[in-house]
Scaffold this motif. Structure first.
Motif, PDB file in Angstrom:
ATOM      1  N   GLU A  54       0.817  -1.059   0.005  1.00 50.70           N
ATOM      2  CA  GLU A  54      -0.018   0.199  -0.242  1.00 50.70           C
ATOM      3  C   GLU A  54       0.810   1.237  -0.241  1.00 50.70           C
ATOM      4  N   LEU A  55       1.605   0.931   0.739  1.00 46.06           N
ATOM      5  CA  LEU A  55       2.819   2.433   0.689  1.00 46.06           C
ATOM      6  C   LEU A  55       3.536   2.680  -0.646  1.00 46.06           C
ATOM      7  N   THR A  56       3.768   1.755  -1.501  1.00 48.57           N
ATOM      8  CA  THR A  56       4.441   2.018  -1.991  1.00 48.57           C
ATOM      9  C   THR A  56       3.577   2.810  -3.377  1.00 48.57           C
ATOM     10  N   GLU A  57       2.418   1.501  -3.115  1.00 50.59           N
ATOM     11  CA  GLU A  57       1.432   2.000  -5.047  1.00 50.59           C
ATOM     12  C   GLU A  57       1.205   3.589  -4.260  1.00 50.59           C
TER      13      GLU A  57
ATOM     14  N   TYR B 161       4.741   5.727  -3.673  1.00 48.47           N
ATOM     15  CA  TYR B 161       6.003   5.772  -5.423  1.00 48.47           C
ATOM     16  C   TYR B 161       5.715   7.072  -5.905  1.00 48.47           C
ATOM     17  N   PRO B 162       3.935   7.300  -6.441  1.00 46.83           N
ATOM     18  CA  PRO B 162       3.695   8.682  -7.571  1.00 46.83           C
ATOM     19  C   PRO B 162       4.595   9.913  -6.704  1.00 46.83           C
ATOM     20  N   SER B 163       4.893   9.530  -5.607  1.00 45.22           N
ATOM     21  CA  SER B 163       5.213  11.237  -4.622  1.00 45.22           C
ATOM     22  C   SER B 163       6.923  11.124  -4.920  1.00 45.22           C
TER      23      SER B 163
ATOM     24  N   PRO C 201       7.544   2.215 -16.996  1.00 43.73           N
ATOM     25  CA  PRO C 201       6.439   0.911 -16.304  1.00 43.73           C
ATOM     26  C   PRO C 201       7.444   0.108 -15.627  1.00 43.73           C
ATOM     27  N   GLY C 202       6.672  -0.419 -14.170  1.00 45.80           N
ATOM     28  CA  GLY C 202       7.206  -1.346 -13.619  1.00 45.80           C
ATOM     29  C   GLY C 202       9.008  -1.057 -12.415  1.00 45.80           C
ATOM     30  N   ASP C 203       8.899   0.701 -12.496  1.00 50.43           N
ATOM     31  CA  ASP C 203      10.068   0.811 -12.024  1.00 50.43           C
ATOM     32  C   ASP C 203       9.560   0.824  -9.983  1.00 50.43           C
TER      33      ASP C 203
END
Length: 181
Positions: A26-29, A32-34, A53-55
Motif C-alpha cells: 500500500e505504501l508503495t502504491e 511511489y508517485p510522490s 513502467p515497472g519501476d
C-alpha cells in the motif's frame, strides 16, 4: 505505558508478516508517485529523471529490503528470521514471483544498501542512496556530482525525508507486542 500495565498484546508472526507486506504494498502504491514527482520536480537536476513502467516494483523491493534490514536489528533473534521468511513468501506471492528468487534479490539489495551507505548504519539513508543508484539518477545531475558518482546532498536530503515515511518503527512494534508462532 499502558502496554506495560496490562501486558503486551499477542501477535502471531504470520499476522505481523501479513500486516507488514500489505503495508509495504500500500505504501508503495500510494507513495511511489510522490517520490517520482519530487525527483522530477527537483531544480537541482539538469534534466528530468525518467521513470518507466515497472519501476514501482524496484521501489517496493528497496522498501521491503530496508524494512527487513531494520526488523533484523529490532526484533528478537529467531522472530526476525521467521518474519523475514514469511514476509518474503507473502510478498513474492503478491507480486507473482518465486519466493527463493525474491529472497536472493532482497538479500542482495540489503548488502548493496549496506555497502553504498558504509560506514553509516542508518537504514533511511541507505534506502535513499539505493533509489539514487538503482534509478541511475546520477545521469540527471550536474557534471560535478555526475562525475564523482555522488548524490547531490540537497536532493538526497529531501529524498531521505520522504523515505522516512516508508520505514516501519520496528522497535515500537517489538515493545507493544509479544510474538507467537
Amino acid at each position: 505505558m499502558i502496554a506495560t500495565l496490562f501486558g503486551k498484546k499477542k501477535l502471531t508472526e504470520e499476522k505481523l508478516s501479513n500486516i507488514f507486506v500489505n503495508a509495504v504494498l500500500e505504501l508503495t502504491e500510494q507513495g511511489y508517485p510522490s517520490i517520482v514527482a519530487e525527483l522530477q520536480e527537483s531544480p537541482e537536476f539538469e534534466r528530468v529523471p525518467e521513470f518507466g513502467p515497472g519501476d514501482d516494483e524496484l521501489f517496493a523491493q528497496i522498501v521491503l529490503a530496508g524494512n527487513l534490514l531494520e526488523a533484523q536489528r529490532a526484533l528478537p533473534s529467531g522472530t526476525d528470521r521467521r518474519v523475514f521468511s514469511l514476509s518474503i513468501s507473502k510478498f513474492a506471492q503478491a507480486m507473482g514471483l518465486s519466493a527463493s528468487d525474491l529472497e536472493v534479490d532482497v538479500i542482495a539489495m540489503q548488502h548493496f544498501m549496506e555497502r553504498i551507505n558504509h560506514p553509516s548504519k542508518n537504514t533511511v539513508y541507505a534506502m535513499g542512496k539505493a533509489v539514487f543508484h538503482k534509478y541511475d539518477l546520477f545521469r540527471s545531475q550536474d557534471a560535478y556530482f555526475r562525475e564523482i558518482k555522488q548524490p547531490n546532498p540537497i536532493v538526497l536530503k529531501r529524498l531521505n525525508g520522504l523515505m522516512e515515511c516508508f520505514l516501519w518503527n520496528w522497535r515500537q512494534v517489538q515493545e507493544d507486542y509479544r510474538f507467537t508462532n
